[in-house]
Motif scaffolding. Structure first.
Motif, PDB file in Angstrom:
ATOM      1  N   ASN A   1       2.281   4.989   0.488  1.00 46.96           N
ATOM      2  CA  ASN A   1       2.157   5.896   1.628  1.00 46.96           C
ATOM      3  C   ASN A   1       1.004   6.867   1.406  1.00 46.96           C
ATOM      4  O   ASN A   1       0.289   7.238   2.324  1.00 46.96           O
ATOM      5  CB  ASN A   1       3.459   6.648   1.843  1.00 46.96           C
TER       6      ASN A   1
ATOM      7  N   ASP B   1       2.027   9.039   9.375  1.00 49.51           N
ATOM      8  CA  ASP B   1       1.893   7.584   9.511  1.00 49.51           C
ATOM      9  C   ASP B   1       2.711   7.066  10.694  1.00 49.51           C
ATOM     10  O   ASP B   1       2.223   6.266  11.492  1.00 49.51           O
ATOM     11  CB  ASP B   1       2.325   6.878   8.219  1.00 49.51           C
TER      12      ASP B   1
ATOM     13  N   ASN C   1      -6.972   4.849   0.570  1.00 50.04           N
ATOM     14  CA  ASN C   1      -5.598   4.550   0.942  1.00 50.04           C
ATOM     15  C   ASN C   1      -5.482   4.405   2.468  1.00 50.04           C
ATOM     16  O   ASN C   1      -4.881   3.456   2.977  1.00 50.04           O
ATOM     17  CB  ASN C   1      -4.679   5.664   0.418  1.00 50.04           C
TER      18      ASN C   1
ATOM     19  N   LYS D   1      -4.906   0.936   4.753  1.00 50.81           N
ATOM     20  CA  LYS D   1      -3.810   0.794   5.703  1.00 50.81           C
ATOM     21  C   LYS D   1      -4.280   0.232   7.035  1.00 50.81           C
ATOM     22  O   LYS D   1      -3.584  -0.547   7.659  1.00 50.81           O
ATOM     23  CB  LYS D   1      -3.161   2.157   5.953  1.00 50.81           C
ATOM     24  N   LYS D   2      -5.447   0.676   7.482  1.00 47.25           N
ATOM     25  CA  LYS D   2      -5.816   0.353   8.857  1.00 47.25           C
ATOM     26  C   LYS D   2      -7.119  -0.424   9.045  1.00 47.25           C
ATOM     27  O   LYS D   2      -7.285  -1.118  10.043  1.00 47.25           O
ATOM     28  CB  LYS D   2      -5.913   1.666   9.669  1.00 47.25           C
TER      29      LYS D   2
ATOM     30  N   ILE E   1       0.865  -1.179   0.000  1.00 46.86           N
ATOM     31  CA  ILE E   1       0.000   0.000   0.000  1.00 46.86           C
ATOM     32  C   ILE E   1       0.900   1.227   0.000  1.00 46.86           C
ATOM     33  O   ILE E   1       1.791   1.355   0.835  1.00 46.86           O
ATOM     34  CB  ILE E   1      -0.904   0.014   1.242  1.00 46.86           C
TER      35      ILE E   1
END
Lengths: 446, 503
Positions: free
Chosen positions: B5, B154, B190, B194-195, B3
């Protein structure tokens, strides 16, 4: 250093600046900033200021250089020069104001020299630095008015003894600014003064231009517009008199006596004006006195508002509605000195009542301050509750008001649940409107 | 699959463009060339304000239930959320009656933070949000300032994770990065990738029978995720649900108005379905590769033609084409009857349609189906996702099209030339559009139904209402001037477009 804010009730300097330009007739902003800045501000201000709209040249009509990565790397001055030149071709304005956002300030664009290249344009083009990180919308309003005083207002040696300029209300930030200015103008006319409110109903850029011959600037705020006031003093030799925004008869009386006294207006003229106001005002108030006493319309008050409204409303509900203001939260970012100044406004009420004053910009804090100042219900059989109450605040207070089962009157930005046109809360007319709206809440279910 | 940034700008990823004036045929020709005919490189020498990827990201993020959004930037960034205070709460309540209002924080970066970095304030804001509100997720939307000063959001969030109960989601969406606000969809996804996009543990009971496992499997094979958009209403969702239920599919709606945990639950599904190509390709392609869930990105289910096409694509996946055909037949017949009385009054009216690239073309199909004529188009941007919808419209070759993210100055010039009877517009330029003095139907509205068969009827019903009395805008035209010089109307609408690419 500034602190984080839970649901801010104001925007950035660019926001305050665009609000001020929105209020100036036929004035075209040229925003030199990232793409979204001006639109973001428009969306927030339109809805938060009781559906103010984009006006003549706001919303998506706002000329904006829309800088992107390329300009951030190579500089945005060329893009700004192009944007100013094309704006002058396309947009029909009498005054153009270049405003800068965070990015172009951080990369060091010299927007001043770019703007200076347009000195010979048919209509004036001025530049005001308004990056978001430099403060909040109160600063943005102030710095635009300061720039106007410096670069646009015609210098006048001779002052008119009976003319005053009025400012200190942030257009948009004060959702009722236009109605308020109309009332202040009317009141000052009553004591024989010519009042120039710069951005009021029917006023044009000519009024701004001709503001240099006033004898006095009346700044309707303890804290807003310090730079503008100083610029008028230094450049145009017009002193300022700061007064709180008056709401209701008692505050209006104090206001007129202060201004009148300062300008040496005969006491008889002021007395006569007040007498007539009194008659009109209390005639209306008398209407509600039947129900006030028959039904018991006294309430506790919770006030959450900016530095202009919080003291005025708290005093109004204490000394005119005869209510019990318990807690007042002032939501601006203020220095200790400014807080001390405001504290004085909560003293010496005719009713003798006192409120708890807190300075806090965080929305969730209001609940905490209330539970910290009012004893909680620990399953007492005889609990003295914060009820009946009315909340005066913004739409951010809606959930708290629901929890307290108290009606909410939205008086402070953001106001998204009302449409506001020419309504004002200042002066005696505004006091009547305020009382009308407030008592209106109490009878809404009838 | 790694993924990134941050999601790349769409002018790079999709060679999308924001400026064009010409006919639909000219535009299609241009799109047929290499790199979309370099439309991405076209700019304006005069431009006007429009949204950025930050503001549009908030269009999604502010809808999330049980989440707090942190605007990481100076105090003005995210000011637009003010407009959502009441509306979003009400829309959330349509999905969950106990939903609360939107909560956001500003890190309120000032001059000293610009020099020293925003980490300290970001940490303070995250911890405040976690302690004060106990949300499921805290989303950090980063604006221009932290991007330029180099805050590593991040990593800051990664380091805070052990201190918070909430999931911490970075959304890197600084406005200056792209001139295409639609990059926002990728930026939000995005962060979600990521989470929040993780397999959820299924509770398996010690005594679980073979049957219950099979039932779960059976249900999964008939579950679809429909990727909604902020411009959709609950009524749109219910119409889509009604149609897909007729194919015996179970429907989840994401990402708008979902809870953070819903992104996990959505991985137990057989198909991901987009309602608008502009929105979802970044996410759905990733989910396909990483979690093996196929997707449908085609047209938008607005109007009879597009709705049928959209339904058939889905039905095809489940081997239900015949069934879908029957459904479509029946729906169209019923709709036809309902529309009859509206056609008479709408017939022959010339309409100018402006807004999102996909939406304007599918809406045009509704309008022409009602007997109206398309006077012209304005699309907010242009990229490959417009192809299937443009193909679906016959006889548009000579129709004028302007590609402009808002830019009402071009609109006023073009509308004056085209002289339509009414306008269908995207939100944001209302006060200028009013001054055309014409009836206006918003292109979308989160409070109204536009999608599916009921949507066609609703559009017809509203059009009739709107053209019946246009006095409001007539007065605006008469009494409030637009801010453009008369000289501007004499120039070509493309006068300020700097097109260096091939024609």
């Amino acid at each position: 250093m500034s602190a984080i804010i839970d649901r801010p009730r104001f925007g950035c300097p660019l926001g305050g600046a665009l609000g001020m330009i929105r209020a100036l007739p036929r004035t075209v902003p040229i925003v030199h900033a990232s793409t979204g800045c001006a639109y973001n501000i428009y969306v927030g201000m339109n809805s938060g200021a009781g559906y103010l709209g984009g006006g003549y040249c706001g919303a998506t009509s706002t000329p904006s250089s829309n800088v992107v990565e390329k300009e951030i790397v190579f500089g945005g001055e060329e893009r700004l020069r192009e944007q100013i030149a094309t704006t002058l071709e396309v947009m029909d304005g009498d005054l153009y104001v270049v405003l800068s956002g965070c990015m172009v300030e951080m990369i060091g664009d010299d927007a001043q020299s770019v703007t200076d290249n347009f000195k010979n344009a048919p209509n004036p083009v001025i530049y005001v630095s308004t990056p978001g990180f430099k403060g909040n919308s109160a600063y943005g309003y102030d710095v635009v008015l300061e720039a106007l005083a410096k670069e646009y207002v015609s210098p006048r040696k001779r002052k008119k003894a009976d003319k005053v300029n009025v400012f200190g209300l942030i257009p948009g930030g004060d959702v009722f600014y236009k109605g308020n200015l109309r009332e202040i103008k009317r009141l000052l006319n009553l004591i024989g003064l010519e009042a120039n409110t710069l951005i009021g109903e029917g006023e044009t850029l000519a009024d701004v231009k001709n503001s240099g011959d006033a004898a006095l600037n009346v700044v309707l705020s303890d804290v807003y517009a310090p730079l503008a006031a100083a610029a008028y003093e230094n450049i145009h030799n017009i002193p300022s008199l700061r007064t709180p925004l008056p709401i209701g008869y008692l505050q209006t009386e104090r206001f007129l006596r202060l201004i009148g006294g300062h300008l040496g207006i005969e006491k008889e003229i002021i007395d006569k004006a007040l007498k007539s106001e009194q008659n009109v005002y209390f005639d209306y108030f008398e209407r509600i006195s039947d129900s006030y006493n028959d039904i018991d319309f006294q309430r506790y008050g919770l006030v959450v508002a900016d530095a202009n409204y919080a003291p005025a409303i708290t005093e109004f509900i204490a000394d005119e509605l005869g209510w019990l203001p318990h807690l007042t939260v002032v939501t601006d970012e203020l220095t200790e000195r400014q807080q001390e100044l405001l504290n004085k406004r909560f003293n010496n009420y005719a009713s003798g009542v006192k409120t708890h004053i807190r300075y806090d910009s965080n929305t969730a804090s209001v609940r905490r301050h209330l539970s910290g100042s009012w004893e909680r219900n620990c399953n007492h059989r005889y609990y003295d509750s914060f009820s009946p109450a009315v909340v005066f605040g913004s739409v951010f207070e809606r959930e708290l008001a629901e929890e307290l089962q108290a009606p909410l009157l939205t008086v402070s930005f953001p106001i998204t649940n009302r449409v506001v046109f020419n309504r004002g809360y200042a002066g005696t007319s505004g006091g009547l409107a305020f009382a009308e709206d407030t008592f209106g809440l109490l009878v809404a279910g009838r | 699959m790694i993924i990134e940034n941050a999601a790349p700008a769409r002018e790079e990823r999709l060679k999308a463009g924001i400026a064009f004036c010409g006919t639909c045929a000219q535009l299609q020709n241009r799109l047929g060339q290499k790199d979309n005919g370099c439309l991405y490189a076209v700019n304006r020498s005069f431009s006007q304000a429009h949204g950025c990827q930050f503001t549009l990201s908030l269009g999604i993020l502010n809808t999330l239930r049980n989440a707090v959004v942190i605007m990481h930037g100076p105090v003005g960034c995210g000011f637009c959320s003010t407009a959502n205070i009441g509306t979003n709460k009400n829309f959330k309540k349509l999905r969950d009656p106990s939903a609360g209002g939107i909560i956001w924080l500003s890190t309120n970066l000032d001059e000293s933070d610009v020099i020293e970095g925003g980490e300290k304030k970001l940490r303070a804001a995250v911890l405040y949000a976690d302690r004060e509100f106990r949300p499921e997720a805290i989303v950090v939307a980063s604006s221009c300032v932290p991007a330029l000063i180099g805050d590593d959001v991040d990593s800051i969030l990664e380091n805070l994770e052990r201190e918070t109960a909430a999931e911490l989601v970075p959304v890197n969406c600084e406005g200056f990065k792209t001139k295409l606000m639609a990059t926002a969809y990728d930026a939000v996804y995005n962060g979600v990738l990521k989470k929040l996009t993780k397999y959820r543990e299924r509770n398996v009971y010690l005594t679980e029978s073979e049957l219950s496992g099979k039932l779960w499997e059976y249900e999964r094979e008939r579950t679809v995720n429909v990727f909604n958009v902020g411009s959709m209403s609950r009524a749109d969702e219910l119409e889509i649900k009604r149609l897909l239920s007729a194919l015996e599919l179970k429907v989840n709606f994401l990402p708008c108005f979902s809870r953070p945990d819903d992104f996990r639950a959505a991985l137990d599904a057989a198909l991901n379905i987009s309602v608008c190509g502009t929105h979802d390709d970044y996410y759905l392609k990733y989910i396909h590769k990483e979690f093996n869930i196929p997707y449908v990105i085609d047209t938008m289910p607005i109007g009879k033609k597009a709705t049928a096409r959209w339904l058939l694509k889905i039905a095809e996946h489940f081997g239900q084409v015949e069934r879908a055909r029957l459904l479509i037949q029946k729906e169209e017949a019923e709709l036809e009857q309902a529309l009859e009385s509206y056609r008479e009054i709408l017939k022959g009216k010339r309409v100018y349609v402006s807004g999102g690239e996909v939406r304007i073309f599918v809406t045009a199909e509704v309008l022409t189906d009602l007997g109206m004529e398309i006077a012209g188009f304005k699309g907010h941007h242009i990229d490959e996702f417009v192809r299937p919808v443009m193909e679906g419209l016959p006889d548009i070759d000579d129709i004028y099209i302007n590609i402009a993210s808002q830019h009402p100055f071009e609109q006023v010039n073009i509308v004056k030339r085209l002289n339509p009877d009414l306008l269908v517009i995207h939100t944001g330029s209302g006060n200028i559009t009013a001054k055309h003095g014409l009836p206006v139907l918003p292109l979308f509205g989160p409070g109204y139904n536009y999608m599916g068969y009921s949507g066609v009827f609703e559009i017809a019903r509203r059009l009739r209402r709107i053209i019946t009395n246009n006095q409001f805008n007539r007065n605006m035209q008469k009494y409030r001037p637009a801010p453009y010089r008369s000289e501007w109307y004499a120039k070509e609408p493309s006068a300020y477009i700097k097109d260096t690419g091939t024609k």
